[in-house]
Design a protein around this motif. Sequence first.
Motif, PDB file in Angstrom:
ATOM      1  N   GLY A 268       0.788  -1.226   0.000  1.00  0.00           N
ATOM      2  CA  GLY A 268       0.000   0.000   0.000  1.00  0.00           C
ATOM      3  C   GLY A 268       0.819   1.274   0.000  1.00  0.00           C
ATOM      4  N   ASP A 269       1.856   1.346   0.825  1.00  0.00           N
ATOM      5  CA  ASP A 269       2.659   2.561   0.882  1.00  0.00           C
ATOM      6  C   ASP A 269       3.363   2.811  -0.451  1.00  0.00           C
ATOM      7  N   ALA A 270       3.951   1.765  -1.025  1.00  0.00           N
ATOM      8  CA  ALA A 270       4.619   1.903  -2.320  1.00  0.00           C
ATOM      9  C   ALA A 270       3.610   2.250  -3.410  1.00  0.00           C
ATOM     10  N   ARG A 271       2.438   1.663  -3.326  1.00  0.00           N
ATOM     11  CA  ARG A 271       1.376   1.924  -4.295  1.00  0.00           C
ATOM     12  C   ARG A 271       0.995   3.407  -4.268  1.00  0.00           C
ATOM     13  N   TYR A 272       0.860   3.962  -3.062  1.00  0.00           N
ATOM     14  CA  TYR A 272       0.470   5.364  -2.970  1.00  0.00           C
ATOM     15  C   TYR A 272       1.584   6.285  -3.453  1.00  0.00           C
ATOM     16  N   ARG A 273       2.808   5.986  -3.094  1.00  0.00           N
ATOM     17  CA  ARG A 273       3.919   6.833  -3.531  1.00  0.00           C
ATOM     18  C   ARG A 273       4.052   6.825  -5.050  1.00  0.00           C
ATOM     19  N   GLU A 274       3.793   5.690  -5.658  1.00  0.00           N
ATOM     20  CA  GLU A 274       3.823   5.629  -7.123  1.00  0.00           C
ATOM     21  C   GLU A 274       2.685   6.468  -7.708  1.00  0.00           C
ATOM     22  N   ALA A 275       1.506   6.419  -7.079  1.00  0.00           N
ATOM     23  CA  ALA A 275       0.378   7.229  -7.552  1.00  0.00           C
ATOM     24  C   ALA A 275       0.681   8.713  -7.409  1.00  0.00           C
ATOM     25  N   VAL A 276       1.289   9.108  -6.300  1.00  0.00           N
ATOM     26  CA  VAL A 276       1.653  10.515  -6.086  1.00  0.00           C
ATOM     27  C   VAL A 276       2.638  10.975  -7.149  1.00  0.00           C
ATOM     28  N   LYS A 277       3.623  10.158  -7.423  1.00  0.00           N
ATOM     29  CA  LYS A 277       4.635  10.505  -8.424  1.00  0.00           C
ATOM     30  C   LYS A 277       4.009  10.652  -9.801  1.00  0.00           C
ATOM     31  N   GLU A 278       3.109   9.734 -10.148  1.00  0.00           N
ATOM     32  CA  GLU A 278       2.477   9.786 -11.464  1.00  0.00           C
ATOM     33  C   GLU A 278       1.552  10.984 -11.589  1.00  0.00           C
ATOM     34  N   MET A 279       0.745  11.241 -10.572  1.00  0.00           N
ATOM     35  CA  MET A 279      -0.259  12.296 -10.676  1.00  0.00           C
ATOM     36  C   MET A 279       0.337  13.700 -10.565  1.00  0.00           C
ATOM     37  N   THR A 280       1.412  13.867  -9.806  1.00  0.00           N
ATOM     38  CA  THR A 280       1.994  15.202  -9.625  1.00  0.00           C
ATOM     39  C   THR A 280       3.170  15.452 -10.551  1.00  0.00           C
ATOM     40  N   THR A 281       3.735  14.412 -11.141  1.00  0.00           N
ATOM     41  CA  THR A 281       4.978  14.481 -11.931  1.00  0.00           C
ATOM     42  C   THR A 281       6.070  15.224 -11.168  1.00  0.00           C
ATOM     43  N   THR A 282       6.130  14.977  -9.863  1.00  0.00           N
ATOM     44  CA  THR A 282       7.181  15.518  -9.004  1.00  0.00           C
ATOM     45  C   THR A 282       7.738  14.375  -8.155  1.00  0.00           C
ATOM     46  N   ASP A 283       8.812  14.691  -7.434  1.00  0.00           N
ATOM     47  CA  ASP A 283       9.389  13.728  -6.501  1.00  0.00           C
ATOM     48  C   ASP A 283       9.041  14.068  -5.056  1.00  0.00           C
ATOM     49  N   LEU A 284       8.024  14.912  -4.856  1.00  0.00           N
ATOM     50  CA  LEU A 284       7.604  15.263  -3.503  1.00  0.00           C
ATOM     51  C   LEU A 284       7.011  14.039  -2.806  1.00  0.00           C
ATOM     52  N   THR A 285       7.287  13.910  -1.527  1.00  0.00           N
ATOM     53  CA  THR A 285       6.750  12.794  -0.748  1.00  0.00           C
ATOM     54  C   THR A 285       5.365  13.151  -0.213  1.00  0.00           C
ATOM     55  N   PRO A 286       4.557  12.162   0.144  1.00  0.00           N
ATOM     56  CA  PRO A 286       3.264  12.463   0.760  1.00  0.00           C
ATOM     57  C   PRO A 286       3.411  13.334   2.011  1.00  0.00           C
ATOM     58  N   GLU A 287       4.474  13.119   2.774  1.00  0.00           N
ATOM     59  CA  GLU A 287       4.681  13.907   3.991  1.00  0.00           C
ATOM     60  C   GLU A 287       4.908  15.378   3.644  1.00  0.00           C
ATOM     61  N   GLN A 288       5.698  15.638   2.610  1.00  0.00           N
ATOM     62  CA  GLN A 288       5.951  17.024   2.203  1.00  0.00           C
ATOM     63  C   GLN A 288       4.675  17.685   1.687  1.00  0.00           C
ATOM     64  N   ILE A 289       3.897  16.951   0.929  1.00  0.00           N
ATOM     65  CA  ILE A 289       2.654  17.499   0.378  1.00  0.00           C
ATOM     66  C   ILE A 289       1.649  17.786   1.487  1.00  0.00           C
ATOM     67  N   HIS A 290       1.570  16.914   2.471  1.00  0.00           N
ATOM     68  CA  HIS A 290       0.657  17.128   3.600  1.00  0.00           C
ATOM     69  C   HIS A 290       1.008  18.424   4.325  1.00  0.00           C
ATOM     70  N   ALA A 291       2.296  18.630   4.603  1.00  0.00           N
ATOM     71  CA  ALA A 291       2.730  19.851   5.289  1.00  0.00           C
ATOM     72  C   ALA A 291       2.454  21.085   4.438  1.00  0.00           C
ATOM     73  N   MET A 292       2.664  20.979   3.149  1.00  0.00           N
ATOM     74  CA  MET A 292       2.391  22.082   2.234  1.00  0.00           C
ATOM     75  C   MET A 292       0.911  22.449   2.276  1.00  0.00           C
ATOM     76  N   GLY A 293       0.044  21.442   2.298  1.00  0.00           N
ATOM     77  CA  GLY A 293      -1.389  21.693   2.341  1.00  0.00           C
ATOM     78  C   GLY A 293      -1.817  22.394   3.615  1.00  0.00           C
ATOM     79  N   LEU A 294      -1.280  21.961   4.746  1.00  0.00           N
ATOM     80  CA  LEU A 294      -1.630  22.613   6.012  1.00  0.00           C
ATOM     81  C   LEU A 294      -1.246  24.084   6.004  1.00  0.00           C
ATOM     82  N   ALA A 295      -0.078  24.408   5.440  1.00  0.00           N
ATOM     83  CA  ALA A 295       0.361  25.802   5.380  1.00  0.00           C
ATOM     84  C   ALA A 295      -0.558  26.626   4.485  1.00  0.00           C
ATOM     85  N   GLN A 296      -0.982  26.055   3.367  1.00  0.00           N
ATOM     86  CA  GLN A 296      -1.859  26.782   2.460  1.00  0.00           C
ATOM     87  C   GLN A 296      -3.244  26.998   3.070  1.00  0.00           C
ATOM     88  N   VAL A 297      -3.737  26.014   3.773  1.00  0.00           N
ATOM     89  CA  VAL A 297      -5.036  26.151   4.431  1.00  0.00           C
ATOM     90  C   VAL A 297      -4.994  27.308   5.424  1.00  0.00           C
TER      91      VAL A 297
END
Length: 585
Positions: A268-297
Amino acid sequence: MFRRIVSVACLSAILFSPSFAQSVAATNEDAHLNDALDTEWQYELKTNPETATYVGDTRYNDRLNDYSPAAFAREVAHAKEALQQFEAIDPATLSDEGRLNRTLILRTLQRRIDGAPFKNWEMPVNQMNGPHLDYASMPSQMPFDTVKDYENYLSRLRQLPTAFTDITHDMHLGLHDHLMPPRYLLEKVAAECQDIADKPVSESPFAEPIQKFPAAISATDQRRLKQVIEDAIRIDVIPTYAKFATFVRDEYAPHGRADFGVWALPDGDARYREAVKEMTTTDLTPEQIHAMGLAQVKELDAQMLAIAKAQGYADVKSFNEHIRKDPKLYGSSGAQILGLYQHYADQMYAKLPQLFAHLPENKLEVVPMDAFRAPDAVPADYSPGAANRPGRINVNEYDPTHRLLLNVEAIAYHEGIPGHHMQFSIAQERKDLPPFRKFGDYNAYSEGWALYAERLGKEVGFYRDPYSEYGRLGNEMWRSIRLVVDTGVHQDHWTRDQMIQFFRDHTAMDEKNIESEVDRYIAWPGQALAYKMGQMKILEMRSLARKELGPKFNIRGFHDAVLAEGPLPLDVFDTRMREWIEKQR
C-alpha cells in the motif's frame, strides 16, 4: 476535472514542435525517432480502440478494448520492448527537440512498466470511473452521421457481454490478490449498474442515438437501425448490466475492504507513492505534500476571514454556518444551475482576447451531466472535444436544492474557458503537433492550468459578487484541503469522518459536495493532488517571467507559451518555460 472516457491511457510521446527556437537543426536520427513514435501511436490506437474513439479516430469504432489478463500482459511486454527500442537511439545524434522527445517517451514507457506490478486493472470499477459508466457514455463520444456509424455502435453493443465477462474475471483475480476497493463504494457501483439495467429500452442511455437520426439516413435505414439497436439493448446490454450488478452486489462488494486508505492494500505505501509521483509528476513525498497543504489552508483561512468580516461576521466559522443555512444561496432547479454555467461561459468568451493571442476553433457546449452518474459525481466536469464533437461542460443537476451556488462561477472557468476547454482544444488544433503530444496525459499540467484559470476570471473583472469571490477562495481552499486529506487518508490512515470534518472546519461546502469529494479521493488515490501542484508551478513561472522580462512581459504571450506545447510533466514544463523566458529576453 476533465473526464477521459477511455480505459487505457494513451501514450504521451512528443514530436517536433516549432514553439521554441532550436539550437540544433533536426537530424536524420530525428526522422528515425519520429517514425518510431508514429509507429507507437498507431499501435496504441489499434490495440486500444476506445482511445482511438476518444481522440476522434473512427477506424476502430466497431471494436472494444480487450480486458483479458493476457491483453494487460501484452501491454507491459510491448512497453518493455519499445523502451529498449527508444533507448537504442543515441541522444547525441538528435536535435535539442529530439532529445526532449526521446526523454519523454522513455519516461512514459517507464511509468507504464513501473505501475504494472500493482495490477490496478484488477480493480477496474468505482463509483466515479470504470467501464460500467464509460460504456453508458458511448453515445456522447461516438459520431452518428452515417449508417456505418450506427453499425459500428451496434457492433460495440453486441460485444459488451464479452467485455463484462473479462472485466468480471479481472475482478475475481483482484479478489484473490486482496486488491479490493472499499465496500461502501462498491455498493454504489452495484446501484449504478442496476439503475442502468432497470431502465426500459426507450429510456436507456444506450438508446440515445436512435432517438433522432440525421436527415442523411433514409427512412428505411432508420427503421432497420432502430430495431436492431433496440434488440441489442434488450438482448445484450440490459442482461449484461443486470448480471454485473448482481455480481458486484452479491459476490464482490461483500469482500470489499473496510479501510478507506490505499495503505490497506498489498504494498500500500509503495502503491500510494507511485500514484503521487504519477499524478503530480514531481518527486515530492506524501509527507511534504501534507505539510504544504496545512500551510496553504492556514494562509487561505486569513483571506477568507477578511471577506467574512466585510460581510459583518466575526469569524469564518459563523460566516460558513450562515452560508450553509441560507436557502437563497442554494440552487432552485437543475435548469437554473445549467443556466448559470452557460452565463459564465458566455461572459468569459468576450474577455478571452485580453488573455490570449491564440484562441481555439472548437466550440464549447454546456450540457446536463448523464443522469446515471450524477448522484455520485462532482458538481461539473469536462469532456474534451475532438474533430467530430465539441468540448462539453457536464453540469450535475442532481438534487439542485442541496447544491450551493457560491463556486459555480469558478468551476465554470475551470471546466470550460479559459480552463480545460482552452488547454485541450489548443493542443488538439495544433497543425504541427502530432497526436502523441496533443493527447498527452499529465494531470498536474491539465488540472493545474484549469485551477490557475479560475483566477483569470478575477483578473478580467469578474467575481463581482462578494459571495462569488468567497466561492473562488473556497475553491482555492478546496484544492489545498485536498493536499491534506488525500495524504491523510492514504498515508496517515485518516477515517472518512476525519476527512469530512476537515472540510467542514475550513469551507462552506454543502454536505453533498463534501461527501462526493472525499469518496472521490478514497477511490482515486493521488489524483486530487495534481491541481495545486500544477497551479503553483504555473504561478511560479509567471512570477519569474514578470521579474526577468519587466516591461517586456506580456500576459497574452505568457499564456500562449504555457499552452503551446500540449501537456507536459511539470519538470519539463519548468525547463521549457525558462527557455521561453530567456528567448524573450
